[in-house]
Design an enzyme around this catalytic site. Structure first.
Site, PDB file in Angstrom:
ATOM      1  N   GLU A 275       0.837  -1.219   0.000  1.00  0.00           N
ATOM      2  CA  GLU A 275       0.000   0.000   0.000  1.00  0.00           C
ATOM      3  C   GLU A 275       0.867   1.262   0.000  1.00  0.00           C
ATOM      4  O   GLU A 275       0.773   2.077   0.917  1.00  0.00           O
ATOM      5  CB  GLU A 275      -0.888   0.035   1.248  1.00  0.00           C
ATOM      6  CG  GLU A 275      -1.801  -1.155   1.429  1.00  0.00           C
ATOM      7  CD  GLU A 275      -2.520  -1.149   2.763  1.00  0.00           C
ATOM      8  OE1 GLU A 275      -3.530  -1.848   2.884  1.00  0.00           O
ATOM      9  OE2 GLU A 275      -2.073  -0.438   3.697  1.00  0.00           O
ATOM     10  N   PRO A 276       1.709   1.449  -0.992  1.00  0.00           N
ATOM     11  CA  PRO A 276       2.577   2.629  -0.993  1.00  0.00           C
ATOM     12  C   PRO A 276       1.820   3.898  -1.385  1.00  0.00           C
ATOM     13  O   PRO A 276       1.002   3.875  -2.304  1.00  0.00           O
ATOM     14  CB  PRO A 276       3.616   2.287  -2.062  1.00  0.00           C
ATOM     15  CG  PRO A 276       2.861   1.426  -3.033  1.00  0.00           C
ATOM     16  CD  PRO A 276       1.874   0.629  -2.207  1.00  0.00           C
ATOM     17  N   GLY A 277       2.062   4.973  -0.684  1.00  0.00           N
ATOM     18  CA  GLY A 277       1.473   6.259  -1.045  1.00  0.00           C
ATOM     19  C   GLY A 277       2.593   7.242  -1.354  1.00  0.00           C
ATOM     20  O   GLY A 277       2.854   7.595  -2.503  1.00  0.00           O
ATOM     21  N   ARG A 278       3.294   7.615  -0.297  1.00  0.00           N
ATOM     22  CA  ARG A 278       4.345   8.634  -0.414  1.00  0.00           C
ATOM     23  C   ARG A 278       5.442   8.227  -1.398  1.00  0.00           C
ATOM     24  O   ARG A 278       5.929   9.057  -2.157  1.00  0.00           O
ATOM     25  CB  ARG A 278       4.959   8.837   0.973  1.00  0.00           C
ATOM     26  CG  ARG A 278       5.855  10.053   1.080  1.00  0.00           C
ATOM     27  CD  ARG A 278       6.545  10.100   2.435  1.00  0.00           C
ATOM     28  NE  ARG A 278       5.701   9.783   3.536  1.00  0.00           N
ATOM     29  CZ  ARG A 278       5.105  10.685   4.326  1.00  0.00           C
ATOM     30  NH1 ARG A 278       5.295  11.970   4.107  1.00  0.00           N
ATOM     31  NH2 ARG A 278       4.372  10.295   5.341  1.00  0.00           N
ATOM     32  N   ARG A 314       1.985  20.168   5.885  1.00  0.00           N
ATOM     33  CA  ARG A 314       2.999  19.288   6.470  1.00  0.00           C
ATOM     34  C   ARG A 314       4.071  20.010   7.286  1.00  0.00           C
ATOM     35  O   ARG A 314       4.417  19.535   8.366  1.00  0.00           O
ATOM     36  CB  ARG A 314       3.677  18.433   5.380  1.00  0.00           C
ATOM     37  CG  ARG A 314       2.710  17.571   4.559  1.00  0.00           C
ATOM     38  CD  ARG A 314       3.398  16.486   3.759  1.00  0.00           C
ATOM     39  NE  ARG A 314       3.942  15.459   4.623  1.00  0.00           N
ATOM     40  CZ  ARG A 314       5.201  15.369   4.984  1.00  0.00           C
ATOM     41  NH1 ARG A 314       6.102  16.196   4.498  1.00  0.00           N
ATOM     42  NH2 ARG A 314       5.585  14.436   5.814  1.00  0.00           N
ATOM     43  N   TYR A 318       3.790  18.538  11.009  1.00  0.00           N
ATOM     44  CA  TYR A 318       4.754  17.472  11.358  1.00  0.00           C
ATOM     45  C   TYR A 318       6.186  17.989  11.470  1.00  0.00           C
ATOM     46  O   TYR A 318       7.112  17.185  11.426  1.00  0.00           O
ATOM     47  CB  TYR A 318       4.756  16.389  10.279  1.00  0.00           C
ATOM     48  CG  TYR A 318       3.414  15.868   9.847  1.00  0.00           C
ATOM     49  CD1 TYR A 318       2.605  15.154  10.732  1.00  0.00           C
ATOM     50  CD2 TYR A 318       2.953  16.069   8.555  1.00  0.00           C
ATOM     51  CE1 TYR A 318       1.385  14.668  10.323  1.00  0.00           C
ATOM     52  CE2 TYR A 318       1.727  15.568   8.141  1.00  0.00           C
ATOM     53  CZ  TYR A 318       0.947  14.871   9.038  1.00  0.00           C
ATOM     54  OH  TYR A 318      -0.262  14.378   8.624  1.00  0.00           O
ATOM     55  N   CYS A 346      -3.075  34.030   8.948  1.00  0.00           N
ATOM     56  CA  CYS A 346      -2.849  34.665  10.252  1.00  0.00           C
ATOM     57  C   CYS A 346      -2.587  33.631  11.336  1.00  0.00           C
ATOM     58  O   CYS A 346      -3.445  33.386  12.200  1.00  0.00           O
ATOM     59  CB  CYS A 346      -4.047  35.537  10.599  1.00  0.00           C
ATOM     60  SG  CYS A 346      -4.242  36.815   9.374  1.00  0.00           S
ATOM     61  N   TYR A 375       0.322  13.840   0.345  1.00  0.00           N
ATOM     62  CA  TYR A 375      -0.201  14.518   1.537  1.00  0.00           C
ATOM     63  C   TYR A 375      -0.034  16.040   1.430  1.00  0.00           C
ATOM     64  O   TYR A 375       0.206  16.720   2.417  1.00  0.00           O
ATOM     65  CB  TYR A 375       0.475  13.959   2.806  1.00  0.00           C
ATOM     66  CG  TYR A 375       0.407  12.459   2.887  1.00  0.00           C
ATOM     67  CD1 TYR A 375      -0.804  11.820   3.088  1.00  0.00           C
ATOM     68  CD2 TYR A 375       1.542  11.662   2.703  1.00  0.00           C
ATOM     69  CE1 TYR A 375      -0.888  10.431   3.122  1.00  0.00           C
ATOM     70  CE2 TYR A 375       1.463  10.276   2.726  1.00  0.00           C
ATOM     71  CZ  TYR A 375       0.249   9.675   2.939  1.00  0.00           C
ATOM     72  OH  TYR A 375       0.164   8.298   2.963  1.00  0.00           O
TER      73      TYR A 375
HETATM   74  N1  LLP Z   1      -1.673   1.972   4.404  1.00  0.00           N
HETATM   75  C1  LLP Z   1      -2.231   2.459   5.522  1.00  0.00           C
HETATM   76  C2  LLP Z   1      -3.114   1.587   6.305  1.00  0.00           C
HETATM   77  C3  LLP Z   1      -1.967   3.775   5.932  1.00  0.00           C
HETATM   78  O1  LLP Z   1      -2.507   4.242   7.051  1.00  0.00           O
HETATM   79  C4  LLP Z   1      -1.112   4.590   5.139  1.00  0.00           C
HETATM   80  C5  LLP Z   1      -0.839   5.969   5.523  1.00  0.00           C
HETATM   81  C6  LLP Z   1      -0.571   4.046   3.969  1.00  0.00           C
HETATM   82  C7  LLP Z   1      -0.863   2.730   3.632  1.00  0.00           C
HETATM   83  C8  LLP Z   1       0.327   4.819   3.064  1.00  0.00           C
HETATM   84  O2  LLP Z   1       1.526   5.133   3.694  1.00  0.00           O
HETATM   85  P1  LLP Z   1       2.756   5.766   2.893  1.00  0.00           P
HETATM   86  O3  LLP Z   1       3.267   4.716   1.950  1.00  0.00           O
HETATM   87  O4  LLP Z   1       2.257   6.951   2.178  1.00  0.00           O
HETATM   88  O5  LLP Z   1       3.737   6.120   3.943  1.00  0.00           O
HETATM   89  N2  LLP Z   1      -0.236  12.933   6.322  1.00  0.00           N
HETATM   90  C9  LLP Z   1       0.996  12.306   6.760  1.00  0.00           C
HETATM   91  C10 LLP Z   1       1.053  10.837   6.418  1.00  0.00           C
HETATM   92  C11 LLP Z   1      -0.114  10.044   6.964  1.00  0.00           C
HETATM   93  C12 LLP Z   1      -0.063   8.601   6.567  1.00  0.00           C
HETATM   94  C13 LLP Z   1      -1.313   7.906   6.916  1.00  0.00           C
HETATM   95  N3  LLP Z   1      -1.364   6.530   6.526  1.00  0.00           N
HETATM   96  C14 LLP Z   1       2.182  13.063   6.172  1.00  0.00           C
HETATM   97  O6  LLP Z   1       1.968  14.040   5.462  1.00  0.00           O
HETATM   98  O7  LLP Z   1       3.315  12.723   6.433  1.00  0.00           O
END
Ligand code: LLP
Length: 423
Positions: A275-278, A314, A318, A346, A375
């Site tokens: 489940e890659p996002g970032r 961000r 964070y 502001c 994000y």
């Molecule tokens: N799977 C699950 C169950 C998750 O909760 C997340 C992210 C991912 C996959 C994807 O994770 P990644 O590969 O993107 O690291 N808003 C924050 C990050 C929150 C992540 C939440 N869950 C930021 O800007 O750093």
């Protein structure tokens, strides 16, 4: 690696110069690179070649329809956390059987919708959710495939707000409760218990926490199979970090990550879901903003730009570090000045970068806030009645506005006056 680079002294997204987009779209705006997005899917695919692995892009990182459609065409499935994200994934052309639905608080309505779509699986995070899902599925005369999200109590060594795999975090079921809950799940009529899910956090730059989590996942798979459960799939979550500070923070290469997965889980004969996002969207996007004013503060300079915390949350949420690049390469040759890059909102926390030694930026010049593709836009808001930031997608020498900047009428028109305040 990404495709934002200087050509003839001007920062480009692939083959399109950023001033050209700025002239057409105005600032601030997000700009995404198709080649970078697709490259990241391919890099992961190559790393996992030879393993039975499915890449499900975490929609929460970037849910623009154009980005999702790009991912869908690249063959990715999706990890969604709400009915809204599921609708987005389906609208972008992702087959339902490549969609996983996660999240601690799925409503019964959302469950019913996802069952109606025929998604691959639900990642269930609690005992009451197991029961609710079984009831909803039974009511619809279908069976819900599930994995239980197990909290391995592993420290991902990342920012506290994006760490999810410690026992004090709200996510998943305690590792030690897993055997009991799998046994219970098997007795529930609406469920087909098929997998195990773990996700320990985000922006992880060290392989050790993954190694610990995968080892626990392996042990649990063997234990559950020993107790008669058919475990067919292992969802190992996302979390692989990206280099926000150029060569100063180098996350593990996907090849090393994939080798670790193979070593820990490869012989179990289970399909692996990622489940890659970032890792996919992070450095495939930037926020382009224009300098408005430069003001001398006591001891440091404030570069006031037209992008703000509502556009990119961000840094303040964070303490995240994003590199800031001038759009004109020649500015890199000049002297550096200690400064904060701040927005017009502001709030003292309204900054995109603080305490940086950067070129002495001047009014009207364009800056690129790097690694903002994950994000970024998804967490933007209209705070201070600022218009939602537009998004642009580049592909080679073409670009398109993939979310236009709304008008003030659009924004203010969302509100309604109650009858007693009309006229
Ligand atoms: N799977 C699950 C169950 C998750 O909760 C997340 C992210 C991912 C996959 C994807 O994770 P990644 O590969 O993107 O690291 N808003 C924050 C990050 C929150 C992540 C939440 N869950 C930021 O800007 O750093």
């Amino acid at each position: 690696m990404h495709y934002f680079a200087y050509h003839d002294g001007v920062l480009h997204a692939e083959d399109v110069s950023l001033p050209r987009i700025a002239a057409e779209v105005g600032t601030p705006f997000y700009c995404y690179s198709t080649a970078t997005l697709v490259r990241h899917v391919r890099v992961l695919e190559e790393a996992f070649a030879g393993q039975d692995a499915v890449i499900c892009f975490a929609v929460k990182a970037n849910s623009n329809q154009a980005v999702l459609a790009t991912m869908a065409r690249a063959g990715a499935g999706m990890d969604v956390v709400s009915e809204g994200e599921l609708r987005r994934a389906r609208a972008a052309g992702v087959p339902a059987d490549k969609i996983i639905f996660a999240g601690v608080g799925k409503s019964r309505e959302e469950m019913a919708y996802a069952l109606g779509e025929g998604i691959f699986s639900f990642n269930v995070e609690s005992e009451p959710e197991l029961r609710a899902l079984s009831e909803v599925a039974e009511g619809l005369g279908v069976t819900a495939r599930v994995a239980l999200r197990v909290n391995p109590d592993v420290d991902a060594k990342t920012h506290a707000k994006i760490s999810t795999g410690k026992s004090e975090n709200k996510f998943g079921i305690p590792y030690l409760d897993a055997p009991r809950l799998y046994a219970e799940a098997r007795t529930l009529p609406g469920l087909d218990v098929s997998g195990i899910h773990m996700h320990i956090g985000s922006q992880i730059t060290d392989l050790a926490p993954f190694r610990d989590a995968f080892r626990l996942m392996r042990d649990l798979t063997l234990e559950l199979r020993g107790a008669g459960h058919a475990i067919h799939h292992l969802d190992i979550g996302g979390g692989l970090g990206v280099p926000y500070r150029g060569s100063n923070d180098v996350p593990p290469h996907p090849d090393e990550y994939a080798a670790l997965v193979k070593e820990a889980l490869g012989d179990l004969g289970a399909r692996i879901y990622l489940e890659p996002g970032r890792m996919i969207a992070g450095n495939a996007g930037i926020l382009v903003t224009r300098v408005q004013y430069v003001k001398a503060g006591a001891g440091k300079r404030f570069t006031i730009v037209d992008g703000a915390m509502n556009d990119l949350l961000r840094p303040t949420l964070y303490e995240a570090y994003h590199e800031v690049w001038p759009v004109l390469e020649s500015r890199l040759a000049g002297p550096r000045v200690l400064q904060d890059i701040v927005g017009p909102v502001c709030e003292t926390g309204d900054y995109l970068a603080i305490e940086r030694e950067l070129p002495a930026f001047e009014p009207f010049e364009l800056l690129a806030v790097m690694t903002a593709g994950a994000y970024g836009a998804v967490m933007s808001s209209t705070y201070n009645t600022r218009l939602l930031v537009p998004e642009v997608l580049v592909d080679g020498s073409s670009f398109a506005v993939v979310r236009p900047r709304p008008s003030y009428d659009d924004l203010i028109g969302l509100d309604r006056l109650p009858p007693w305040l009309e006229s």
